[in-house]
Scaffold this motif. Sequence first.
Motif, PDB file in Angstrom:
ATOM      1  N   ASP A 270       0.652  -1.318   0.082  1.00 27.68           N
ATOM      2  CA  ASP A 270       0.187  -0.002  -0.060  1.00 27.68           C
ATOM      3  C   ASP A 270       0.883   1.345  -0.026  1.00 27.68           C
ATOM      4  O   ASP A 270       1.161   2.015   0.782  1.00 27.68           O
ATOM      5  CB  ASP A 270      -0.879  -0.048   1.227  1.00 27.68           C
ATOM      6  CG  ASP A 270      -1.860   0.998   1.258  1.00 27.68           C
ATOM      7  OD1 ASP A 270      -2.251   1.811   0.162  1.00 27.68           O
ATOM      8  OD2 ASP A 270      -2.569   1.447   2.154  1.00 27.68           O
ATOM      9  N   GLU A 271       1.649   1.488  -1.050  1.00 29.39           N
ATOM     10  CA  GLU A 271       2.199   2.978  -1.275  1.00 29.39           C
ATOM     11  C   GLU A 271       3.440   2.855  -0.479  1.00 29.39           C
ATOM     12  O   GLU A 271       4.135   3.788  -0.409  1.00 29.39           O
ATOM     13  CB  GLU A 271       1.522   4.006  -1.089  1.00 29.39           C
ATOM     14  CG  GLU A 271       0.344   4.117  -2.210  1.00 29.39           C
ATOM     15  CD  GLU A 271      -0.618   5.232  -1.800  1.00 29.39           C
ATOM     16  OE1 GLU A 271      -0.265   6.201  -1.062  1.00 29.39           O
ATOM     17  OE2 GLU A 271      -1.478   5.531  -2.605  1.00 29.39           O
ATOM     18  N   ASN A 272       3.963   1.744   0.134  1.00 29.85           N
ATOM     19  CA  ASN A 272       5.288   1.960   0.951  1.00 29.85           C
ATOM     20  C   ASN A 272       6.295   0.978   0.367  1.00 29.85           C
ATOM     21  O   ASN A 272       7.445   1.002   1.197  1.00 29.85           O
ATOM     22  CB  ASN A 272       4.771   1.268   2.338  1.00 29.85           C
ATOM     23  CG  ASN A 272       3.769   2.078   3.226  1.00 29.85           C
ATOM     24  OD1 ASN A 272       4.250   3.704   3.561  1.00 29.85           O
ATOM     25  ND2 ASN A 272       2.687   1.917   3.377  1.00 29.85           N
ATOM     26  N   PHE A 273       6.029   0.359  -0.594  1.00 31.73           N
ATOM     27  CA  PHE A 273       7.128  -0.756  -1.150  1.00 31.73           C
ATOM     28  C   PHE A 273       8.345   0.027  -1.598  1.00 31.73           C
ATOM     29  O   PHE A 273       9.531  -0.386  -1.322  1.00 31.73           O
ATOM     30  CB  PHE A 273       6.564  -1.436  -2.454  1.00 31.73           C
ATOM     31  CG  PHE A 273       7.309  -2.605  -2.730  1.00 31.73           C
ATOM     32  CD1 PHE A 273       7.480  -3.863  -2.134  1.00 31.73           C
ATOM     33  CD2 PHE A 273       8.133  -2.418  -4.060  1.00 31.73           C
ATOM     34  CE1 PHE A 273       8.418  -4.648  -2.488  1.00 31.73           C
ATOM     35  CE2 PHE A 273       8.716  -3.248  -4.453  1.00 31.73           C
ATOM     36  CZ  PHE A 273       9.050  -4.461  -3.862  1.00 31.73           C
ATOM     37  N   ARG A 274       8.367   1.114  -2.124  1.00 29.16           N
ATOM     38  CA  ARG A 274       9.412   1.755  -2.799  1.00 29.16           C
ATOM     39  C   ARG A 274      10.306   2.196  -1.710  1.00 29.16           C
ATOM     40  O   ARG A 274      11.725   1.978  -1.784  1.00 29.16           O
ATOM     41  CB  ARG A 274       9.121   3.027  -3.706  1.00 29.16           C
ATOM     42  CG  ARG A 274       8.468   2.601  -5.049  1.00 29.16           C
ATOM     43  CD  ARG A 274       8.153   4.106  -5.982  1.00 29.16           C
ATOM     44  NE  ARG A 274       7.414   3.473  -7.026  1.00 29.16           N
ATOM     45  CZ  ARG A 274       7.166   4.421  -8.004  1.00 29.16           C
ATOM     46  NH1 ARG A 274       7.409   5.781  -7.915  1.00 29.16           N
ATOM     47  NH2 ARG A 274       6.453   4.086  -9.196  1.00 29.16           N
ATOM     48  N   ASP A 275       9.820   2.705  -0.387  1.00 33.92           N
ATOM     49  CA  ASP A 275      10.691   2.989   0.445  1.00 33.92           C
ATOM     50  C   ASP A 275      11.191   1.796   1.300  1.00 33.92           C
ATOM     51  O   ASP A 275      12.508   1.710   1.625  1.00 33.92           O
ATOM     52  CB  ASP A 275       9.832   3.797   1.542  1.00 33.92           C
ATOM     53  CG  ASP A 275       9.653   5.283   0.793  1.00 33.92           C
ATOM     54  OD1 ASP A 275      10.355   5.764   0.007  1.00 33.92           O
ATOM     55  OD2 ASP A 275       8.487   5.735   1.306  1.00 33.92           O
ATOM     56  N   ALA A 276      10.292   0.882   1.555  1.00 31.06           N
ATOM     57  CA  ALA A 276      10.958  -0.388   2.311  1.00 31.06           C
ATOM     58  C   ALA A 276      11.726  -1.185   1.468  1.00 31.06           C
ATOM     59  O   ALA A 276      12.734  -1.754   2.117  1.00 31.06           O
ATOM     60  CB  ALA A 276       9.629  -1.278   2.686  1.00 31.06           C
ATOM     61  N   VAL A 277      11.761  -1.250   0.268  1.00 33.22           N
ATOM     62  CA  VAL A 277      12.741  -2.219  -0.497  1.00 33.22           C
ATOM     63  C   VAL A 277      14.333  -1.503  -0.417  1.00 33.22           C
ATOM     64  O   VAL A 277      15.352  -2.361  -0.686  1.00 33.22           O
ATOM     65  CB  VAL A 277      12.353  -2.159  -1.879  1.00 33.22           C
ATOM     66  CG1 VAL A 277      12.617  -0.965  -2.761  1.00 33.22           C
ATOM     67  CG2 VAL A 277      12.682  -3.394  -2.538  1.00 33.22           C
ATOM     68  N   LEU A 278      14.254  -0.377   0.051  1.00 33.65           N
ATOM     69  CA  LEU A 278      15.770   0.170   0.088  1.00 33.65           C
ATOM     70  C   LEU A 278      16.426  -0.004   1.436  1.00 33.65           C
ATOM     71  O   LEU A 278      17.496   0.122   1.540  1.00 33.65           O
ATOM     72  CB  LEU A 278      15.872   1.720  -0.130  1.00 33.65           C
ATOM     73  CG  LEU A 278      15.276   2.240  -1.612  1.00 33.65           C
ATOM     74  CD1 LEU A 278      15.124   3.566  -1.826  1.00 33.65           C
ATOM     75  CD2 LEU A 278      16.095   1.594  -2.891  1.00 33.65           C
TER      76      LEU A 278
END
Length: 303
Positions: A270-278
Amino acid sequence: PLADRLLPAWVQGRGQRRVLLPLPRAHRRFHKRQRRGHLRGLHDETRQRAVLVLRAHGPAGLLIITTCGGGGVRSLAFRQFVKRKDLDSLYLADGWATIPCGVIVTGRGRDNDPLVAPPPDIGTHLGLLLDCADGSDVSFVVDGARFPAHRAVLAARSPVFKAQLLGPTAKARASSVTVPDMAPATFRAMLRFVYTNACPEDGELGGSPSEVYPRLLAAADRYALDRLKLVCAGKLWGNVSANTVAATLACAKACSCPELKTKCVGFLVDENFRDAVLTDGFVQLVQKFPSMIAELKEAVGKQ
């Protein structure tokens, strides 16, 4: 017909008891065109606690709700009235009216104030038993620290402790049990939960929630303490962010906590994947659980 008609009702209790509800012409104290309901045939003490409900139905719908309760010795007389002309014109069919009746007995004594028991205190008593170690018959050694305990209490709370301490093997009869791969603070918190059903406050665990609760969750999973698992999962979920969600998801996966895992997966996609993947936590997650990549792709596809 309404005049001189006795309407039967039943009081639920030990068996069924019939009560006659007469609707005679009104007493001279009341208007001659009004009708009233009385409750007779009940013991005086029961009548003090009874409520009578009369509902008149007809072509115009619901006419009145008459309640009688709290009463006198001979009858219960708190009422609402309806005029006879309204009853005759709107609610009679071929000279008859249908009035369903119900009797509710609201309490058991003359005084309706209940006797309130104090809150359960078994957790307090068992916590004191744990602190003083009276009657302890087994001790656990955790990284050099010794914790006395009681087999019966532990076996009653955890199937793992039950098999370990009450099983048929010689190890089950040992007076001392060594617990590997666990910090003393974690075991102490888990043991107190077993005795008191209370989770320690954050400050009592000697670390941040993101560090302490994964260890306590793993301990709860090891000893099949399902409620403690959910308490720890709730603490972890309450502190989740894009920086911590991957590490929390790895903890949920390792400790077989599907409730926390579902929450974390939903948070990631829910729109948090880009930040969490780093984050380093995400790298460790996919290294330890490669199947999570497929699960995350499936969750994204369902959105």
